[in-house]
Motif scaffolding. Structure first.
Motif, short mmCIF file in Angstrom:
data_model
loop_
_atom_site.label_atom_id
_atom_site.label_comp_id
_atom_site.label_asym_id
_atom_site.label_seq_id
_atom_site.Cartn_x
_atom_site.Cartn_y
_atom_site.Cartn_z
N TYR A 252 -3.19 3.39 -2.92
CA TYR A 252 -4.02 2.23 -3.27
C TYR A 252 -3.22 1.19 -4.04
O TYR A 252 -3.32 -0.02 -3.75
N ALA A 253 -2.46 1.64 -5.03
CA ALA A 253 -1.69 0.70 -5.87
C ALA A 253 -0.39 1.38 -6.31
O ALA A 253 -0.34 1.97 -7.39
N PRO A 254 0.64 1.35 -5.47
CA PRO A 254 1.88 2.09 -5.75
C PRO A 254 2.48 1.80 -7.13
O PRO A 254 2.98 2.71 -7.79
N HIS A 255 2.40 0.55 -7.58
CA HIS A 255 3.03 0.19 -8.85
C HIS A 255 2.11 0.39 -10.04
O HIS A 255 2.52 0.19 -11.19
N HIS A 256 0.87 0.77 -9.79
CA HIS A 256 -0.11 0.94 -10.87
C HIS A 256 -0.63 2.39 -10.92
O HIS A 256 -1.46 2.71 -11.76
N VAL A 366 -9.11 10.72 5.49
CA VAL A 366 -9.93 9.52 5.65
C VAL A 366 -9.06 8.28 5.52
O VAL A 366 -9.21 7.30 6.28
N ALA A 367 -8.12 8.30 4.56
CA ALA A 367 -7.26 7.14 4.33
C ALA A 367 -6.32 6.88 5.50
O ALA A 367 -5.81 5.76 5.65
N GLN A 368 -6.08 7.90 6.34
CA GLN A 368 -5.23 7.71 7.51
C GLN A 368 -5.86 6.73 8.50
O GLN A 368 -5.16 6.06 9.26
N HIS A 369 -7.19 6.67 8.52
CA HIS A 369 -7.90 5.85 9.49
C HIS A 369 -8.54 4.61 8.87
O HIS A 369 -8.95 3.69 9.59
N PHE A 370 -8.67 4.58 7.54
CA PHE A 370 -9.25 3.43 6.85
C PHE A 370 -8.33 3.05 5.69
O PHE A 370 -7.28 3.66 5.52
N THR A 371 -8.72 2.08 4.89
CA THR A 371 -7.91 1.73 3.73
C THR A 371 -8.11 2.76 2.62
O THR A 371 -9.10 3.51 2.62
#
Length: 407
Positions: A252-256, A366-371
């Motif tokens: 979701y937020a690699p740097h956070h 789920v994240a593989q198919h959506f954000t």
């Protein structure tokens, strides 16, 4: 057996200091602290080593968290050893196995296949050790302070995990992974000596010989009991799904992601401290459902991609919801016959850890198919639905306990 089998309805005046004046509890707590620190360091070292040798994110993740999947094997096969008639000796023996497995990881030329094999063996015996330790915990402290004791154990686990990763990162700048394994081995050995020196043997235990048959007999009785079954469902699934949300922070937020993880851990520690130390048993029961909702509702904000400050605060608030495990564990203990307390608590812990891995797998799928934000929201909504739909069964379990007490 605990000296006090009643559940306090007034604030306990014992406090954490009072608990730690109990020599046996202090020994169990210190041994547990050292064990968690050793496990965190060895997991970090193994993940670093595997990543260096394979460059595979999947194998690295499995090396760090794969032991949780082996824990369910302990719950399904030999968890009845947690209620054997020599629990102290059993715990010491299991910690000896952990010591050998951790020390073996320090061998420089050990093949990766052997390292993963040791990881599974370690996870299996750690699940049995957890059951034995929790069974002893229920005997060395009064029932009225059991939630307080579990609160301190949970705080210690979360705190040592954070500290262990931080120290591990520093150590790996100056030491090789094998040398960090040596440090973890020393911590494991110190935990073993602490338990052996402080915990006395218990004699009020099962007379039947523990083993596969006894484990299955108790497990069948456990899952046949509607009250215990509903409590286990609430201890395992909603928590595991929210851990799945946390597993998506990097996507979701690699740097956070580090800030999110720290905020969640801080919220969890605050929740355990508040619920375990400041609330009475009656208040814990009253707020348990609200805490289970608090665990998931803040994650619904991720559907609209809020500012990072708002998202961090949401993660912090949600972390406090993990304290809902305390009143549920308290209820589960009350519904559990004394002779099988260790096994039941071992099954609860192993199932909760396993569902954390399952939750991460579900959220990742789920994240593989959506954000990632959509996946976090969907998984959190599922957690809320399970909590709401299962609430009548949890209330019924409480009513069964009240009827038994009145009888």
């Amino acid at each position: 057996m605990p000296s006090d089998t009643s559940t306090s309805s007034t604030p306990t005046t014992t406090g954490y200091r009072g608990l730690l004046r109990n020599r046996e509890f202090a020994g169990l707590h210190a041994g547990f602290t050292l064990t968690v620190a050793a496990s965190t360091l060895s997991g970090f070292a193994l993940g670093t080593l595997v990543n260096h040798q394979t460059k595979s994110p999947f194998l690295t993740a499995v090396s760090m968290y794969g032991a949780t999947f082996a824990m369910v094997l302990g719950a399904l096969t030999l968890m009845s050893v947690a209620d054997g008639n020599r629990p102290r000796r059993t715990l010491v023996a299991l910690q000896c196995v952990s010591l050998v497995c951790t020390a073996a990881q320090a061998l420089p030329e050990l093949p990766l296949v052997a390292r993963f094999g040791l990881l599974l063996v370690l996870g299996f015996f750690q699940s049995l050790g957890t059951g034995t330790r929790m069974g002893l915990l229920a005997e060395v402290v009064p029932n009225s302070t059991y939630a307080l004791a579990r609160s301190l154990m949970n705080i210690t686990s979360g705190g040592m995990a954070i500290l262990g990763f931080a120290i591990g990162a520093v150590l790996l700048r100056y030491l090789s992974p094998q040398e960090v394994f040596v440090v973890a081995t020393a911590l494991t050995g110190a935990g073993l000596i602490t338990v052996a020196a402080t915990v006395r043997e218990r004699s009020i235990r099962l007379t039947r010989r523990p083993g596969l048959r006894q484990t299955w007999t108790t497990n069948v009785a456990l899952f046949s009991h509607p009250g215990q079954r509903s409590l286990l469902l609430n201890l395992w699934v909603p928590n595991g799904l929210i851990v799945g949300c946390e597993a998506l922070f990097i996507s979701y937020a690699p740097h956070h992601a580090g800030v999110f993880l720290a905020a969640g851990s801080a919220g969890m520690l605050l929740g355990d401290l508040t619920v375990g130390r400041l609330l009475t048993a009656a208040q814990r029961r009253r707020y348990a459902f609200a805490l289970r909702l608090l665990l998931a509702i803040p994650y619904l904000l991720f559907a609209i991609h809020p500012p990072m400050l708002v998202a961090t605060f949401a993660v912090f608030i949600a972390g406090a919801g993990f304290a809902a495990t305390l009143p549920l564990q308290e209820q589960l203990l009350e519904l559990t016959p004394d002779p099988v307390r260790g096994q039941v608590q071992g099954v609860e812990s192993a199932g909760r850890m396993t569902w954390q891995g399952i939750g991460a797998a579900i959220a990742g799928g789920v994240a593989q198919h959506f954000t990632a934000g959509t996946a976090i929201t969907a998984v959190a909504a599922t957690s809320i639905a399970i909590t709401v739909l299962s609430r009548p069964f949890v209330v019924r379990a409480r009513s069964v306990r009240v009827e038994k007490t009145n009888a």
